[in-house]
Write a protein that holds these residues in place. Structure first.
Motif, PDB file in Angstrom:
ATOM      1  N   THR B  58       0.841  -1.193   0.000  1.00  0.00           N
ATOM      2  CA  THR B  58       0.000   0.000   0.000  1.00  0.00           C
ATOM      3  C   THR B  58       0.873   1.238   0.000  1.00  0.00           C
ATOM      4  OG1 THR B  58      -1.345  -1.274   1.517  1.00  0.00           O
ATOM      5  CG2 THR B  58      -2.026   0.989   1.114  1.00  0.00           C
ATOM      6  N   ARG B  59       0.690   2.101  -0.975  1.00  0.00           N
ATOM      7  CA  ARG B  59       1.573   3.271  -1.026  1.00  0.00           C
ATOM      8  C   ARG B  59       1.307   4.238   0.126  1.00  0.00           C
ATOM      9  NH1 ARG B  59      -1.245   6.350  -6.030  1.00  0.00           N
ATOM     10  NH2 ARG B  59      -1.082   4.299  -6.951  1.00  0.00           N
ATOM     11  N   TRP B  60       0.083   4.166   0.698  1.00  0.00           N
ATOM     12  CA  TRP B  60      -0.249   5.071   1.812  1.00  0.00           C
ATOM     13  C   TRP B  60       0.495   4.678   3.082  1.00  0.00           C
ATOM     14  CZ3 TRP B  60      -1.685   9.173  -0.235  1.00  0.00           C
ATOM     15  CH2 TRP B  60      -2.491   9.163  -1.378  1.00  0.00           C
TER      16      TRP B  60
END
Lengths: 247, 261
Positions: B58-60
């Motif tokens: 997840t890039r977040w």
């Protein structure tokens, strides 16, 4: 190993497609394995054999097609629960090097099957006994030969009482003199009635142990049938060419 | 006066050292240990979270971990300690009063976490993908496979680098003196410095330095020992000579081993 027979199931792979980016790896592969039967998948490198195996236990999700156990699609199942029903053995064994042989086997029993420490150890020792390694419970994998490691990997998978076993070139990484022992364990398992899919380059094993031999090329099963038919009377020119190179 | 003698008396004035020793032992050493150990614990926990976030799909999670690491590794430790210690002082005031000590620990932890996170991440990423596949094939979820199989192996591989970071942390703990600790909160360096400032003699500071060495040198050797042991394994067991040409007749009779006991 008679305990494995009661729970075996039939397996079917239907028209499975898979692409990694632009690279089409599987182009409509089909495979049928009757309950308790052994299918050997043969074919040249890069033909999609290992990928097909991984779509069966959904380590890789197919783009299209279906995988059925006892006639029921498993693509909607929880993949982690599904994988507890399908044992898998890898070319490089994939044992956990930081754990003893015993703990390699008991880990999933304790954490997933929720067995107690003693009960899990007992199951593990029984499985080790079956693959002839009862004395190696406390060894680290690195202190075993490749053949012994692979037999531990088989015991680890069997300890979860799977309904199907997948073998991905289980003997390809072994020194020639160690291959026989591992194939022996696999043949015993097959004779005991485990449903098995065996990706292999061991044509002798395929001929003697398999109920079905499936030849894969370019992402499809080009030809399949009883070993005698596939090896003695191959129809497809590509299978003929493959057999002339490996036999 | 003989310059060598001056030099000697500046650094090796035994009386000055003897005078500083009790406070070093009863105040400075405990405080340095409290700062270093609590920051090591908190920093390692935060570092592990950063490492897992850093390899998340997840890039977040991945991006904030990246930014955090870049910022806290890039700032001078002294600047971070001042920024946190002074900047968060009003907030800290409401939580635990005017004591800057917890903020010092927090600042040290945040700095250590950035480095330890990178150490753990590199270790975790060095574990072969086949290990994850092996664990997943048994039916473990991604999280279980990471926790039980991948992370333990990855951390083991970077233990020496992790201990090195703890050594750096012990030394950096001296920087909390910026925050103006009260007398009972002073750590080794600050006590040495205070004695040096009042007497004009550096011997107490040298004594503080010796204390740091007593803490860090054994750790450096522990690193080497751990490293050696990880390479060789606990016991130097030779591979089984008879390998497995046998598919031995199974059972305890055929394999008299540990099971027979």
């Amino acid at each position: 190993m008679s305990t494995v027979t009661a729970t075996s199931v039939s397996l079917a792979v239907r028209d499975v497609h898979l692409a990694f980016g632009a690279h089409q790896v599987l182009r409509g592969a089909d495979l049928d394995v009757a309950r308790g039967a052994t299918a050997c998948v043969i074919g040249p490198s890069g033909s999609g054999k290992s990928t097909l195996l991984r779509t069966i236990n959904r380590l890789i999700e197919p783009d299209r097609g279906d995988v059925l156990l006892d006639g029921r699609s498993v693509l909607g199942d929880d993949p982690d629960a599904l994988r507890q029903r399908i044992g898998m053995v890898f070319q490089q064994f994939n044992l956990f090097p930081h754990m003893t042989v015993l703990r390699n086997i008991t880990l999933a029993l304790r954490k997933l099957k929720k067995l107690g420490e003693d009960e899990a150890a007992q199951v593990a020792r029984e499985q080790l006994d079956l693959v002839g390694l009862a004395g190696k419970a406390d060894a680290r994998p690195a202190h075993l030969s490749g053949g012994q490691q692979q037999r531990v990997a088989i015991a680890r998978a069997l300890a979860l009482r799977p309904q199907v076993m997948l073998f991905d070139e289980a003997t390809s990484a072994l020194d020639p003199e160690l291959v026989k022992g591992v194939l022996g364990v696999m043949a015993d398992l097959s004779a005991a009635g485990m449903t098995m899919v065996v990706v292999t380059h061991e044509m002798g094993f395929a001929r003697e142990v398999a109920d079905t031999v499936a030849f894969m090329d370019a992402g499809v099963v080009l030809e399949s049938g009883e070993p005698a038919a596939v090896f003695e009377a191959p129809e497809h020119p590509r299978l003929r060419r493959f057999l002339s190179q490996v036999l | 006066m003989d310059p060598l003698r001056t030099l000697w008396e500046t650094f090796f004035d035994w009386d000055a050292m003897r005078e500083a020793l009790p406070e070093m032992l009863t105040v400075g050493l405990p405080n340095t240990l409290i700062l270093a150990v609590s920051a090591a614990l908190l920093g390692s926990v935060l570092g592990m979270l950063l490492a897992v976030a850093g390899i998340s799909r997840t890039r977040w999670l991945r991006w904030p971990a990246r930014v955090y690491t870049d910022v806290f590794r890039g700032l001078p430790a002294a600047a971070t300690i001042l920024l946190i210690g002074v900047g968060l002082a009003p907030l800290g005031m409401q939580v635990w009063g005017p004591n800057p000590y917890p903020l010092g620990i927090l600042a040290l932890s945040l700095i250590a976490a950035a480095y330890i996170g990178e150490i753990f991440r590199s270790g975790i990423q060095s574990v072969e993908a086949a290990q994850l596949e092996g664990a997943r094939a048994l039916g473990f979820s991604w999280g279980e496979a990471m926790r039980l199989v991948i992370v333990p192996q990855g951390v083991r591989r970077v233990l020496p680098a992790w201990v090195n970071q703890l050594i750096a942390l012990i030394k950096d703990s001296s920087l909390v003196y910026f925050l103006g600790l009260v007398a009972s909160e002073r750590e080794l360096f600050r006590i040495g410095q205070d004695y040096a400032a009042t007497t004009g003699n550096e011997s107490a500071l040298l004594l503080a330095g010796l204390f740091y060495l007593v803490l860090t040198v054994p750790l450096t050797h522990a690193v080497n020992w751990i490293d050696r042991r990880l390479r060789q394994g606990r016991t130097v067991a030779l591979p089984d000579p008879d390998l497995d040409l046998d598919l031995a007749p199974a059972g305890p009779a055929a394999l008299p081993g540990k099971d027979a006991r």
